[in-house]
Write an enzyme that holds these catalytic residues in place. Structure first.
Site, short mmCIF file in Angstrom:
data_model
loop_
_atom_site.label_atom_id
_atom_site.label_comp_id
_atom_site.label_asym_id
_atom_site.label_seq_id
_atom_site.Cartn_x
_atom_site.Cartn_y
_atom_site.Cartn_z
N ILE A 103 0.85 -1.15 0.09
CA ILE A 103 0.11 0.09 0.06
C ILE A 103 0.87 1.23 -0.08
O ILE A 103 0.52 2.28 -0.54
CB ILE A 103 -0.93 0.09 1.17
N ALA A 118 4.80 1.60 7.38
CA ALA A 118 5.76 0.41 7.80
C ALA A 118 5.30 -0.46 8.89
O ALA A 118 4.67 0.02 10.06
CB ALA A 118 7.11 1.08 8.42
N THR A 161 8.16 -4.06 15.42
CA THR A 161 7.86 -3.02 14.36
C THR A 161 6.70 -2.28 14.70
O THR A 161 6.60 -0.99 14.57
CB THR A 161 7.87 -3.78 13.15
N THR A 180 -6.00 -0.54 10.54
CA THR A 180 -6.68 -1.71 10.00
C THR A 180 -7.98 -2.18 10.68
O THR A 180 -8.03 -1.70 12.06
CB THR A 180 -5.87 -2.92 10.02
N ASP A 181 -8.92 -2.44 9.99
CA ASP A 181 -10.38 -2.97 10.62
C ASP A 181 -10.24 -3.98 11.61
O ASP A 181 -10.97 -4.48 12.29
CB ASP A 181 -11.47 -3.16 9.54
N GLU A 182 -8.86 -4.66 11.42
CA GLU A 182 -8.96 -5.72 11.95
C GLU A 182 -8.80 -5.57 13.43
O GLU A 182 -8.73 -6.49 14.35
CB GLU A 182 -7.69 -6.76 11.74
N TYR A 232 -1.12 -10.02 15.16
CA TYR A 232 -0.94 -9.00 14.33
C TYR A 232 -2.16 -7.84 14.49
O TYR A 232 -1.67 -6.51 14.97
CB TYR A 232 -1.38 -9.35 12.69
N LYS A 268 -1.36 -3.97 16.11
CA LYS A 268 -1.80 -2.76 15.49
C LYS A 268 -3.09 -1.88 16.29
O LYS A 268 -2.80 -0.65 16.45
CB LYS A 268 -2.69 -2.89 14.19
N TYR A 326 -8.47 -21.76 3.39
CA TYR A 326 -8.59 -22.10 4.89
C TYR A 326 -10.06 -22.57 5.33
O TYR A 326 -11.00 -21.64 5.02
CB TYR A 326 -8.04 -20.86 5.44
N GLY A 340 -7.64 -19.11 15.15
CA GLY A 340 -8.25 -17.86 15.51
C GLY A 340 -8.92 -17.06 14.57
O GLY A 340 -9.33 -15.94 14.40
P1 NAD Z 1 3.64 -4.83 3.34
O1 NAD Z 1 3.82 -6.03 4.33
O2 NAD Z 1 3.31 -5.07 1.84
O3 NAD Z 1 4.76 -3.76 3.51
C1 NAD Z 1 5.28 -3.14 4.77
C2 NAD Z 1 6.33 -2.28 4.38
O4 NAD Z 1 6.95 -2.14 5.86
C3 NAD Z 1 7.57 -3.06 3.71
O5 NAD Z 1 7.96 -2.30 2.68
C4 NAD Z 1 8.66 -3.46 4.76
O6 NAD Z 1 9.88 -3.32 4.04
C5 NAD Z 1 8.53 -2.19 5.58
N1 NAD Z 1 8.92 -2.41 6.90
C6 NAD Z 1 8.65 -3.39 7.67
N2 NAD Z 1 9.33 -3.21 8.90
C7 NAD Z 1 9.79 -1.99 8.93
C8 NAD Z 1 10.62 -1.36 9.75
N3 NAD Z 1 10.85 -1.86 10.96
N4 NAD Z 1 11.15 -0.20 9.20
C9 NAD Z 1 10.82 0.31 7.96
N5 NAD Z 1 10.26 -0.30 7.37
C10 NAD Z 1 9.66 -1.49 7.50
O7 NAD Z 1 2.36 -4.10 3.90
P2 NAD Z 1 1.05 -3.47 3.36
O8 NAD Z 1 -0.18 -4.62 3.15
O9 NAD Z 1 1.22 -2.58 2.19
O10 NAD Z 1 0.35 -2.75 4.63
C11 NAD Z 1 0.78 -1.41 5.03
C12 NAD Z 1 0.28 -1.01 6.20
O11 NAD Z 1 -1.20 -0.96 5.88
C13 NAD Z 1 0.52 -1.64 7.38
O12 NAD Z 1 0.50 -0.88 8.25
C14 NAD Z 1 -0.84 -2.52 7.65
O13 NAD Z 1 -1.13 -2.78 8.91
C15 NAD Z 1 -1.88 -1.44 7.01
N6 NAD Z 1 -3.10 -2.13 6.13
C16 NAD Z 1 -3.00 -3.33 5.60
C17 NAD Z 1 -4.13 -3.72 4.78
C18 NAD Z 1 -4.15 -4.66 3.72
O14 NAD Z 1 -5.08 -5.14 3.20
N7 NAD Z 1 -2.78 -5.04 3.47
C19 NAD Z 1 -5.20 -3.31 5.23
C20 NAD Z 1 -5.37 -2.38 6.22
C21 NAD Z 1 -4.24 -1.76 6.88
P1 TYD Z 2 -5.26 -12.42 4.00
O1 TYD Z 2 -4.83 -12.17 2.57
O2 TYD Z 2 -4.15 -13.02 4.49
O3 TYD Z 2 -5.59 -11.10 4.71
P2 TYD Z 2 -6.38 -11.06 6.37
O4 TYD Z 2 -6.12 -12.29 7.16
O5 TYD Z 2 -5.54 -10.08 6.82
O6 TYD Z 2 -7.78 -10.60 6.00
O7 TYD Z 2 -6.43 -13.35 4.05
C1 TYD Z 2 -7.68 -12.96 3.87
C2 TYD Z 2 -8.54 -14.18 3.79
O8 TYD Z 2 -8.20 -15.14 3.21
C3 TYD Z 2 -8.51 -14.54 5.42
O9 TYD Z 2 -9.80 -14.90 5.77
C4 TYD Z 2 -7.57 -16.01 5.11
C5 TYD Z 2 -8.02 -16.34 3.79
N1 TYD Z 2 -6.78 -17.04 3.30
C6 TYD Z 2 -7.01 -18.32 2.47
O10 TYD Z 2 -8.22 -18.96 2.77
N2 TYD Z 2 -5.86 -19.02 2.21
C7 TYD Z 2 -4.82 -18.47 2.09
O11 TYD Z 2 -3.67 -19.07 1.38
C8 TYD Z 2 -4.54 -17.23 2.44
C9 TYD Z 2 -3.21 -16.54 2.47
C10 TYD Z 2 -5.60 -16.49 3.12
#
Ligand code: NAD
Ligand code: TYD
Length: 343
Positions: free
Chosen positions: A12, A82, A100, A125-127, A153, A157, A210, A278
């Site tokens: 993101i 991050a 982190t 996050t909504d989690e 996780y 957060k 899953y 969980g």
């Molecule tokens: P990602 O895992 O793709 O990217 C995380 C980035 O943070 C990576 O580039 C990594 O190198 C960097 N990073 C990790 N530890 C670090 C540190 N100690 N110092 C500096 N950089 C560091 O994650 P993402 O999916 O892009 O998520 C970004 C943010 O958005 C997170 O805070 C996550 O909780 C939040 N978020 C994600 C989602 C989703 O669906 N992916 C939804 C809601 C919120």
């Molecule tokens: P994920 O992309 O890990 O996001 P989050 O757990 O943060 O919502 O998983 C999305 C949903 O998909 C979650 O309900 C777990 C499920 N999932 C599978 O069923 N198989 C998989 O291999 C993965 C990675 C996730």
């Protein structure tokens, strides 16, 4: 303005870097990222050509590195993406999530206090709200829903969010927080559901769902998340907290079937495997507050976003082939090798 984007080499954060460079050419964007397994410099190849962009490798938990960042770059705004972001990894090894996601947030905010800042934005996050029952489609997460986390996780957060609120109240730090639902789109690391399923299907490999696959996620195209954060940091008030989501609830099994259909692959590739410990049942965001306060609306419907995303993975093979060529294989074996198939 100078905007520091931490975690800007991840999914993101990198999309946010591109969003800001495209929409605010007057601003300088500084990406600060430790380049963990989830950070990828190739993702920022195009940004590197832009004079308004700087990349700095550094860790948000390292006070000296963060101090240097603030002295040299003089940020007006810090947007903290991050994090360790994968629930399954947090179940295997919570420790790095605490370091982190919680301590890193504290270190960044201490630097913000010391050097002064117009805004510190925490990407949450909504989690943090836990989950909703599957048989109550009338229930949604609002900004006043109790924190009720399920995984290491989400607990990390939620802890960070509490720390942000404390820094606002105690020190008057101008903070804001956004809690978004599941994102999808370009540069999504293939350990997460949608890219993992696309890539496995392209290899005619089993698609590990899953449990029953009835768990529901509320999907938002990543650019819509970026536009919401952009509005919050520029138009939102200090102390604000917003949920972000587009009412796009889908069962995992249905998402997987949509991907298979789009790629012309058979549903026989689906394999139900041991459930996540969980496992949250349903996430669903009520985005009324951000719509009414800031006029934010998502622009991309799931039907269009998923097509764009699949096309992106088809046309950016080298990006994900590089990603899955290294440690990813060992990760895959560890996480999926011992999961039993369930009927
Ligand atoms: P990602 O895992 O793709 O990217 C995380 C980035 O943070 C990576 O580039 C990594 O190198 C960097 N990073 C990790 N530890 C670090 C540190 N100690 N110092 C500096 N950089 C560091 O994650 P993402 O999916 O892009 O998520 C970004 C943010 O958005 C997170 O805070 C996550 O909780 C939040 N978020 C994600 C989602 C989703 O669906 N992916 C939804 C809601 C919120
Ligand atoms: P994920 O992309 O890990 O996001 P989050 O757990 O943060 O919502 O998983 C999305 C949903 O998909 C979650 O309900 C777990 C499920 N999932 C599978 O069923 N198989 C998989 O291999 C993965 C990675 C996730």
């Amino acid at each position: 303005m100078n905007i520091v984007v931490t975690g800007g080499a991840g999914f993101i954060g990198s999309n946010f870097v591109y969003y800001e460079l495209a929409h605010h050419p007057e601003d300088k964007i500084i990406c600060y990222d430790a380049l963990t397994y989830a950070g990828n410099l190739e993702t920022l190849d195009e940004a590197m050509k832009n004079d308004n962009f700087v990349f700095i490798k550094g860790d948000i938990t390292n006070r000296d590195e963060v101090e240097k960042l603030f002295v040299e770059q003089k940020p007006d705004i810090v947007v903290n993406f991050a994090a360790e972001s994968h629930v399954d990894r947090s179940i295997e090894n919570p420790d790095i999530f605490l370091r982190t996601n919680i301590l890193g947030t504290g270190v960044l905010m201490d630097a913000c206090r010391k050097h002064g800042i117009k805004r510190y934005h925490q990407v949450s996050t909504d989690e943090v709200y836990g989950d909703l029952p599957l048989d109550r489609p009338d229930l949604f997460f609002t900004e006043t829903t109790n924190l009720h986390t399920s995984s290491p996780y989400s607990a990390s957060k939620a802890s960070a969010d509490l720390l942000v609120m404390a820094y606002h109240r105690t020190y008057g730090l101008p903070t804001s927080i956004s809690r978004c639902s599941n994102n999808y789109g370009p540069y999504h690391f293939p350990e997460k559901l949608i890219p993992l399923m696309i890539i496995n299907a392209l290899h005619d490999k089993k698609l590990p769902v899953y449990g029953t696959g009835e768990n529901v996620r509320d999907w938002l195209y990543v650019e819509d998340h970026c536009s919401a954060i952009d509005l919050i940091i520029r138009k939102g008030k200090a102390g604000d907290l917003f949920n972000i989501g587009g009412h796009n609830e889908k069962r995992n099994i249905d998402v997987v079937k949509i991907i298979l259909k789009a790629l012309g692959k058979p549903e026989s590739l689906i394999e139900h495997v041991t459930d996540r410990k969980g496992h949250d049942r349903r996430y669903a965001i009520d985005p009324t507050k951000i719509r009414e306060a800031l006029g934010w609306q998502p622009a991309t419907k799931f039907e269009d976003g998923i097509k764009k995303t699949i096309d992106w993975y088809l046309t950016h093979r080298s990006w994900w082939e590089h990603v899955i060529s290294g440690d990813y294989q060992a990760y895959y074996q560890k996480m999926y090798g011992s999961r039993e198939t369930i009927e």
